[in-house]
Design an enzyme around this catalytic site. Structure first.
Site, PDB file in Angstrom:
ATOM      1  N   GLY A  33     -19.726   2.593  49.474  1.00  0.00           N
ATOM      2  CA  GLY A  33     -18.700   2.555  48.442  1.00  0.00           C
ATOM      3  C   GLY A  33     -17.297   2.359  48.980  1.00  0.00           C
ATOM      4  N   THR A  34     -17.180   1.959  50.237  1.00  0.00           N
ATOM      5  CA  THR A  34     -15.844   1.821  50.836  1.00  0.00           C
ATOM      6  C   THR A  34     -15.036   0.701  50.186  1.00  0.00           C
ATOM      7  OG1 THR A  34     -16.800   0.458  52.609  1.00  0.00           O
ATOM      8  CG2 THR A  34     -16.498   2.805  53.066  1.00  0.00           C
ATOM      9  N   TRP A  36     -15.140  -0.287  47.008  1.00  0.00           N
ATOM     10  CA  TRP A  36     -14.653   0.264  45.745  1.00  0.00           C
ATOM     11  C   TRP A  36     -13.494   1.217  45.999  1.00  0.00           C
ATOM     12  CZ3 TRP A  36     -17.674   4.472  42.594  1.00  0.00           C
ATOM     13  CH2 TRP A  36     -17.037   4.688  41.372  1.00  0.00           C
ATOM     14  N   HIS A  98     -15.419   2.444  60.099  1.00  0.00           N
ATOM     15  CA  HIS A  98     -16.725   3.071  59.938  1.00  0.00           C
ATOM     16  C   HIS A  98     -17.024   4.013  61.105  1.00  0.00           C
ATOM     17  CE1 HIS A  98     -17.576   0.513  56.556  1.00  0.00           C
ATOM     18  NE2 HIS A  98     -17.549  -0.592  57.272  1.00  0.00           N
ATOM     19  N   ARG A 120     -22.771   8.499  50.490  1.00  0.00           N
ATOM     20  CA  ARG A 120     -23.643   8.076  49.393  1.00  0.00           C
ATOM     21  C   ARG A 120     -25.069   8.515  49.690  1.00  0.00           C
ATOM     22  NH1 ARG A 120     -24.120   1.681  47.572  1.00  0.00           N
ATOM     23  NH2 ARG A 120     -25.007   2.013  45.487  1.00  0.00           N
ATOM     24  N   TYR A 185     -20.091   9.281  46.515  1.00  0.00           N
ATOM     25  CA  TYR A 185     -20.165   8.112  45.642  1.00  0.00           C
ATOM     26  C   TYR A 185     -20.661   8.500  44.257  1.00  0.00           C
ATOM     27  CZ  TYR A 185     -21.482   3.358  44.166  1.00  0.00           C
ATOM     28  OH  TYR A 185     -21.600   2.168  43.483  1.00  0.00           O
ATOM     29  N   ARG A 251     -22.712  -5.733  44.304  1.00  0.00           N
ATOM     30  CA  ARG A 251     -24.048  -6.033  43.793  1.00  0.00           C
ATOM     31  C   ARG A 251     -24.246  -5.278  42.478  1.00  0.00           C
ATOM     32  NH1 ARG A 251     -29.543  -4.755  44.160  1.00  0.00           N
ATOM     33  NH2 ARG A 251     -29.101  -2.713  45.053  1.00  0.00           N
ATOM     34  N   LYS A 252     -24.955  -4.164  42.509  1.00  0.00           N
ATOM     35  CA  LYS A 252     -25.164  -3.360  41.301  1.00  0.00           C
ATOM     36  C   LYS A 252     -24.232  -2.158  41.251  1.00  0.00           C
ATOM     37  CE  LYS A 252     -30.017  -4.307  40.202  1.00  0.00           C
ATOM     38  NZ  LYS A 252     -31.353  -3.674  39.998  1.00  0.00           N
TER      39      LYS A 252
END
Length: 289
Positions: A33-34, A36, A98, A120, A185, A251-252
């Site tokens: 989720g980085t 976002w 990271h 996450r 997340y 993606r989703k």
């Protein structure tokens, strides 16, 4: 696990990077989720300079606005427009990495800079990573979810192992709450407004009551939503660092999609591993068995 080229970049960061007290870092393992979080942070920090209808995110991918130290700044192999000198960036500098907490440059840990860490559910992370690299390497269509799953179980996660990486930042967030804000997340998806307010407070740029009354917080949440980011033209075409499709970063973004992909035996194995690694830490991830 850090591949050799990335390892050289990390060594270069440790040797040369000098943090500033005003720096804000986004950290977390890949596909947690980085991207976002970069959208949310950038828009929150720049909300007075760039109204949403004039946001640089309308013309730039989040990865192009919040530079990753090991992939962008200290990586000569990948090049796209970026400052030749980090000191050219106005404060606060918004950066990402990271790298595990232990491996961060001492200047980051010693300075008053702040770290936003996002984690996450590992199964959603594995699934997202699988599809991301499937897009990246179209020729490897023989890859199966199990390949990534086995690597995860053996601690072979890029910049991992997963549990050690997460727990380092989790523990530091309690030991140094002014240094690390730990985000999940799933929590961010469940109540983005609440956690965006926490983020703004943590970085020293809290939302005012007037902003809340005007709906500014909700506007940022809506604008930075994965659904909206995915539909922006700037994120539909083109590449990041010459290789990664911009669209592959969105993606989703769903919570619990792993339930549609992993077998009961894989879920049981993950649950046991999770209980073993996280026991006594107070950190947990929801599992449906």
């Amino acid at each position: 696990m850090i591949n050799p080229p990335l390892f050289r970049n990390v060594l270069s960061i440790q040797k040369h990077f000098v943090a500033k007290d005003t720096d804000i870092f986004i950290t977390g393992l890949p596909k947690t989720g980085t991207t976002w979080l970069k959208s949310l942070l950038f828009t929150t920090v720049n909300r007075n300079n760039h109204p949403i209808d004039q946001s640089p995110l309308l013309t730039h991918h989040p990865q192009e606005l919040v530079y990753n130290l090991e992939s962008d700044v200290y990586n000569e192999a990948f090049v796209y427009p970026r400052p030749n000198n980090l000191n050219d960036l106005p404060p606060p500098r918004l950066l990402s990495t990271h790298i595990s907490y232990t491996s961060l440059p001492e200047s980051i840990k010693a300075s008053r800079s702040r770290i936003l860490y996002i984690c996450r559910n590992p199964l959603d992370m594995i699934l997202s990573m699988y599809y991301f690299f499937l897009e990246f390497e179209k020729k490897k269509k023989n890859y199966e979810d199990e390949d990534f799953f086995e690597d995860f179980c053996e601690g072979k996660v890029l910049c991992g192992p997963f549990f050690e990486h997460v727990l380092e930042y989790w523990k530091t967030s309690f030991e140094r709450p002014d240094k690390v804000l730990f985000l999940k997340y799933e929590d961010l998806k469940d109540d983005p407004k609440l956690h965006l307010m926490r983020l703004a407070e943590f970085i020293g740029m809290p939302f005012s009551l007037e902003e809340e009354d005007k709906g500014i917080i909700q506007q940022i949440v809506n604008f930075c939503s994965i659904k909206n980011m995915k539909e922006l033209d700037v994120n539909k075409k083109g590449v990041i660092n010459k290789f990664f499709e911009k669209k592959s970063y969105f993606r989703k973004g769903e919570v619990g999609d792993w339930a549609n992909h992993f077998s009961p035996s894989m879920l049981e194995r993950t649950n046991k591993l999770m209980q073993e690694k996280l026991e006594g830490s107070g950190l947990s991830f929801k599992m449906l068995l």
